[in-house]
Design an enzyme around this catalytic site. Structure first.
Site, PDB file in Angstrom:
ATOM      1  N   GLY A  10       0.820  -1.217   0.000  1.00 27.29           N
ATOM      2  CA  GLY A  10       0.000   0.000   0.000  1.00 27.29           C
ATOM      3  C   GLY A  10       0.846   1.256   0.000  1.00 27.29           C
ATOM      4  O   GLY A  10       2.072   1.218   0.092  1.00 27.29           O
ATOM      5  N   LEU A  12       1.349   3.456   2.228  1.00 24.47           N
ATOM      6  CA  LEU A  12       2.215   3.588   3.400  1.00 24.47           C
ATOM      7  C   LEU A  12       3.110   2.363   3.580  1.00 24.47           C
ATOM      8  O   LEU A  12       4.324   2.487   3.787  1.00 24.47           O
ATOM      9  CB  LEU A  12       1.343   3.786   4.657  1.00 24.47           C
ATOM     10  CG  LEU A  12       2.084   3.868   5.986  1.00 24.47           C
ATOM     11  CD1 LEU A  12       3.013   5.074   6.019  1.00 24.47           C
ATOM     12  CD2 LEU A  12       1.080   3.970   7.137  1.00 24.47           C
ATOM     13  N   ASP A  35      -3.172 -13.873   2.004  1.00 28.12           N
ATOM     14  CA  ASP A  35      -4.485 -13.230   1.943  1.00 28.12           C
ATOM     15  C   ASP A  35      -4.914 -12.914   3.377  1.00 28.12           C
ATOM     16  O   ASP A  35      -5.118 -13.829   4.187  1.00 28.12           O
ATOM     17  CB  ASP A  35      -5.496 -14.163   1.258  1.00 28.12           C
ATOM     18  CG  ASP A  35      -6.885 -13.537   1.191  1.00 28.12           C
ATOM     19  OD1 ASP A  35      -7.061 -12.404   1.694  1.00 28.12           O
ATOM     20  OD2 ASP A  35      -7.801 -14.184   0.640  1.00 28.12           O
ATOM     21  N   THR A  61      -9.340   0.925   2.106  1.00 24.92           N
ATOM     22  CA  THR A  61      -9.396   2.382   2.215  1.00 24.92           C
ATOM     23  C   THR A  61     -10.347   3.033   1.205  1.00 24.92           C
ATOM     24  O   THR A  61     -10.410   4.257   1.142  1.00 24.92           O
ATOM     25  CB  THR A  61      -7.983   2.986   2.033  1.00 24.92           C
ATOM     26  OG1 THR A  61      -7.458   2.533   0.771  1.00 24.92           O
ATOM     27  CG2 THR A  61      -7.043   2.558   3.139  1.00 24.92           C
ATOM     28  N   TYR A 124     -16.563   3.015   6.553  1.00 24.80           N
ATOM     29  CA  TYR A 124     -15.090   3.008   6.658  1.00 24.80           C
ATOM     30  C   TYR A 124     -14.676   3.480   8.051  1.00 24.80           C
ATOM     31  O   TYR A 124     -13.909   2.798   8.749  1.00 24.80           O
ATOM     32  CB  TYR A 124     -14.493   3.906   5.572  1.00 24.80           C
ATOM     33  CG  TYR A 124     -13.002   4.145   5.710  1.00 24.80           C
ATOM     34  CD1 TYR A 124     -12.086   3.128   5.484  1.00 24.80           C
ATOM     35  CD2 TYR A 124     -12.510   5.411   6.063  1.00 24.80           C
ATOM     36  CE1 TYR A 124     -10.710   3.349   5.619  1.00 24.80           C
ATOM     37  CE2 TYR A 124     -11.148   5.632   6.190  1.00 24.80           C
ATOM     38  CZ  TYR A 124     -10.255   4.603   5.974  1.00 24.80           C
ATOM     39  OH  TYR A 124      -8.904   4.833   6.109  1.00 24.80           O
ATOM     40  N   LYS A 128     -13.004   1.176  10.964  1.00 20.82           N
ATOM     41  CA  LYS A 128     -11.655   1.535  11.440  1.00 20.82           C
ATOM     42  C   LYS A 128     -11.686   1.749  12.959  1.00 20.82           C
ATOM     43  O   LYS A 128     -10.743   1.374  13.654  1.00 20.82           O
ATOM     44  CB  LYS A 128     -11.144   2.790  10.727  1.00 20.82           C
ATOM     45  CG  LYS A 128     -10.783   2.592   9.261  1.00 20.82           C
ATOM     46  CD  LYS A 128      -9.574   1.699   9.019  1.00 20.82           C
ATOM     47  CE  LYS A 128      -8.285   2.304   9.496  1.00 20.82           C
ATOM     48  NZ  LYS A 128      -7.126   1.391   9.226  1.00 20.82           N
TER      49      LYS A 128
HETATM   50  N1  LIG Z   1      -4.661   6.943   2.269  1.00 23.89           N
HETATM   51  C1  LIG Z   1      -4.950   7.903   3.128  1.00 23.89           C
HETATM   52  O1  LIG Z   1      -5.042   9.089   2.791  1.00 23.89           O
HETATM   53  C2  LIG Z   1      -5.180   7.542   4.581  1.00 23.89           C
HETATM   54  C3  LIG Z   1      -5.689   8.541   5.433  1.00 23.89           C
HETATM   55  C4  LIG Z   1      -5.856   8.234   6.783  1.00 23.89           C
HETATM   56  C5  LIG Z   1      -5.534   6.986   7.266  1.00 23.89           C
HETATM   57  N2  LIG Z   1      -5.080   6.015   6.404  1.00 23.89           N
HETATM   58  C6  LIG Z   1      -4.765   4.700   6.954  1.00 23.89           C
HETATM   59  O2  LIG Z   1      -3.415   4.432   6.678  1.00 23.89           O
HETATM   60  C7  LIG Z   1      -3.249   3.017   6.462  1.00 23.89           C
HETATM   61  C8  LIG Z   1      -2.525   2.787   5.150  1.00 23.89           C
HETATM   62  O3  LIG Z   1      -3.317   3.351   4.115  1.00 23.89           O
HETATM   63  P1  LIG Z   1      -2.837   3.277   2.581  1.00 23.89           P
HETATM   64  O4  LIG Z   1      -3.331   4.510   1.908  1.00 23.89           O
HETATM   65  O5  LIG Z   1      -1.412   2.905   2.518  1.00 23.89           O
HETATM   66  O6  LIG Z   1      -3.738   2.056   2.094  1.00 23.89           O
HETATM   67  P2  LIG Z   1      -3.714   1.345   0.663  1.00 23.89           P
HETATM   68  O7  LIG Z   1      -2.757   2.037  -0.262  1.00 23.89           O
HETATM   69  O8  LIG Z   1      -5.130   1.200   0.250  1.00 23.89           O
HETATM   70  O9  LIG Z   1      -3.086  -0.089   1.006  1.00 23.89           O
HETATM   71  C9  LIG Z   1      -3.818  -1.050   1.692  1.00 23.89           C
HETATM   72  C10 LIG Z   1      -2.970  -2.293   1.818  1.00 23.89           C
HETATM   73  O10 LIG Z   1      -3.776  -3.334   2.398  1.00 23.89           O
HETATM   74  C11 LIG Z   1      -3.666  -4.492   1.569  1.00 23.89           C
HETATM   75  N3  LIG Z   1      -4.848  -5.347   1.643  1.00 23.89           N
HETATM   76  C12 LIG Z   1      -6.146  -4.988   1.679  1.00 23.89           C
HETATM   77  N4  LIG Z   1      -6.920  -6.091   1.704  1.00 23.89           N
HETATM   78  C13 LIG Z   1      -6.080  -7.167   1.694  1.00 23.89           C
HETATM   79  C14 LIG Z   1      -6.245  -8.586   1.709  1.00 23.89           C
HETATM   80  N5  LIG Z   1      -7.473  -9.148   1.759  1.00 23.89           N
HETATM   81  N6  LIG Z   1      -5.162  -9.376   1.699  1.00 23.89           N
HETATM   82  C15 LIG Z   1      -3.921  -8.844   1.641  1.00 23.89           C
HETATM   83  N7  LIG Z   1      -3.677  -7.523   1.612  1.00 23.89           N
HETATM   84  C16 LIG Z   1      -4.756  -6.690   1.641  1.00 23.89           C
HETATM   85  C17 LIG Z   1      -3.482  -3.923   0.169  1.00 23.89           C
HETATM   86  O11 LIG Z   1      -2.992  -4.931  -0.701  1.00 23.89           O
HETATM   87  P3  LIG Z   1      -3.147  -4.735  -2.300  1.00 23.89           P
HETATM   88  O12 LIG Z   1      -2.062  -3.754  -2.685  1.00 23.89           O
HETATM   89  O13 LIG Z   1      -2.922  -6.092  -2.834  1.00 23.89           O
HETATM   90  O14 LIG Z   1      -4.538  -4.213  -2.545  1.00 23.89           O
HETATM   91  C18 LIG Z   1      -2.457  -2.822   0.465  1.00 23.89           C
HETATM   92  O15 LIG Z   1      -1.175  -3.377   0.628  1.00 23.89           O
HETATM   93  C19 LIG Z   1      -4.640   2.411   6.559  1.00 23.89           C
HETATM   94  O16 LIG Z   1      -4.851   1.928   7.852  1.00 23.89           O
HETATM   95  C20 LIG Z   1      -5.571   3.585   6.326  1.00 23.89           C
HETATM   96  O17 LIG Z   1      -6.807   3.386   6.960  1.00 23.89           O
HETATM   97  C21 LIG Z   1      -4.894   6.264   5.077  1.00 23.89           C
END
Ligand SMILES: NC(=O)c1ccc[n+]([C@@H]2O[C@H](COP(=O)([O-])OP(=O)(O)OC[C@H]3O[C@@H](n4cnc5c(N)ncnc54)[C@H](OP(=O)(O)O)[C@@H]3O)[C@@H](O)[C@H]2O)c1
Length: 276
Positions: A10, A12, A35, A61, A124, A128
């Site tokens: 992801g 982060l 998974d 997300t 969401y 969370k």
């Molecule tokens: N993005 C933002 O602006 C934001 C804001 C506030 C808080 N956050 C929090 O920060 C954290 C990181 O966010 P992010 O933006 O980095 O999220 P992201 O880019 O959507 O990445 C999510 C990760 O979770 C993995 N994942 C989801 N379902 C899965 C499954 N069934 N099996 C294996 N892997 C799975 C995804 O794998 P794939 O790559 O294979 O899909 C990816 O590696 C999260 O907790 C989010 O709630 C994010």
């Protein structure tokens, strides 16, 4: 030391692995390798590696997707963290769980500190929050917002690309929050993981803004015309889930812990512009 990272592909998670690689064995499985909906596979992977730090960057997300498919949202955002908490206790790992400003309802104009009560508006946000409850008091829970990854498309790049075209640069201006550059968040995650901090931490770049103000700032600093920035209403984008109108986070625990404060987002942008 072994660090196990969930969600390592992801925005982060990709960078979190790099921070620990110098001094630890990092286990960072992809979705194909593990998974995260399979309880048995997660148990097997964590028990086999016995990490001392477990970092959960995995989440679903897609805020509108969660509204349409609450069961999947629950599996990844709520049930998974609870299972990770149980497993981390079993193997003696410290769990760091990443959460979000969307646990708040936004009915304020003062940044939220860690002591304030959440009240999520969307599936969401609710799932969370359930994830935070599921990891319990012994984990570090890091709430962040508007993540900007330098190795990916981000709002700075998007705005600069749009200035290369002609006409107005339309950006939403109906939400206020804090940007968080991944490179600024990484040392915070590392610090709280290694000190095995127990409790909530708000971690964002300083400076509350909205996308319109942010785009105007970039215009000024990149010799573009800020008057080309015009507000668009987010509603026009047909969003399903309700979002908090104001979800800025006060980094009060970071101040109390006396670790280096996270820089202002404007300083982060100036650094990026110098590199382009
Ligand atoms: N993005 C933002 O602006 C934001 C804001 C506030 C808080 N956050 C929090 O920060 C954290 C990181 O966010 P992010 O933006 O980095 O999220 P992201 O880019 O959507 O990445 C999510 C990760 O979770 C993995 N994942 C989801 N379902 C899965 C499954 N069934 N099996 C294996 N892997 C799975 C995804 O794998 P794939 O790559 O294979 O899909 C990816 O590696 C999260 O907790 C989010 O709630 C994010």
């Amino acid at each position: 030391m072994t660090v196990f990272i969930c969600g390592s592909t992801g925005r982060l998670g990709r960078s979190v692995a790099k921070v620990f690689e110098q001094e630890a064995k990092v286990v960072a499985p992809t979705r194909q390798e593990l998974d995260l909906r399979s309880k048995d596979d997660i148990k097997e992977a964590i028990e086999a590696n016995r990490p001392s730090i477990l970092i959960n960057c995995a989440a679903w997300t897609d805020v509108d997707g969660c509204e349409k498919n609450p069961e999947l949202a629950k599996d990844i955002n709520a049930t998974l963290p609870q299972q990770l908490s149980e497993l981390s206790k079993k193997v003696g790992a410290h769990l760091v769980h990443i959460s979000t400003d969307f646990v708040f309802d936004g009915k304020t104009d003062i940044p939220y500190n860690e002591k304030q009560l959440p009240n999520p508006l969307s599936v969401y946000g609710k799932t969370k929050l359930d994830g935070e409850i599921g990891v319990g008091p012994s984990a570090t829970i890091i709430r962040t917002s508007w993540l900007q990854a330098q190795d990916d498309s981000n709002m700075v790049k998007w705005i600069l690309e749009n200035f290369k075209k002609t006409g107005p640069v339309e950006v939403p201006n109906d939400r206020r929050a804090n940007l968080t550059f991944v490179s600024d968040l990484l040392p915070v995650i590392k610090h709280f993981a290694e000190s095995r901090y127990e409790g909530l931490v708000h971690a964002t770049n300083r400076g509350t803004t909205n996308w319109c103000e942010f785009a105007k700032f970039i215009a000024e600093k990149s010799h573009n015309d800020p008057n080309r920035v015009i507000p668009s209403e987010e509603e026009k984008l047909n969003r399903i889930a309700e979002r908090p109108a104001f979800s800025a986070l006060d980094n009060s625990v970071i101040r109390e812990e006396k670790i280096d404060p996270i820089q202002h987002h404007q300083d982060a942008v100036l650094g990026l512009l110098r590199q382009t």
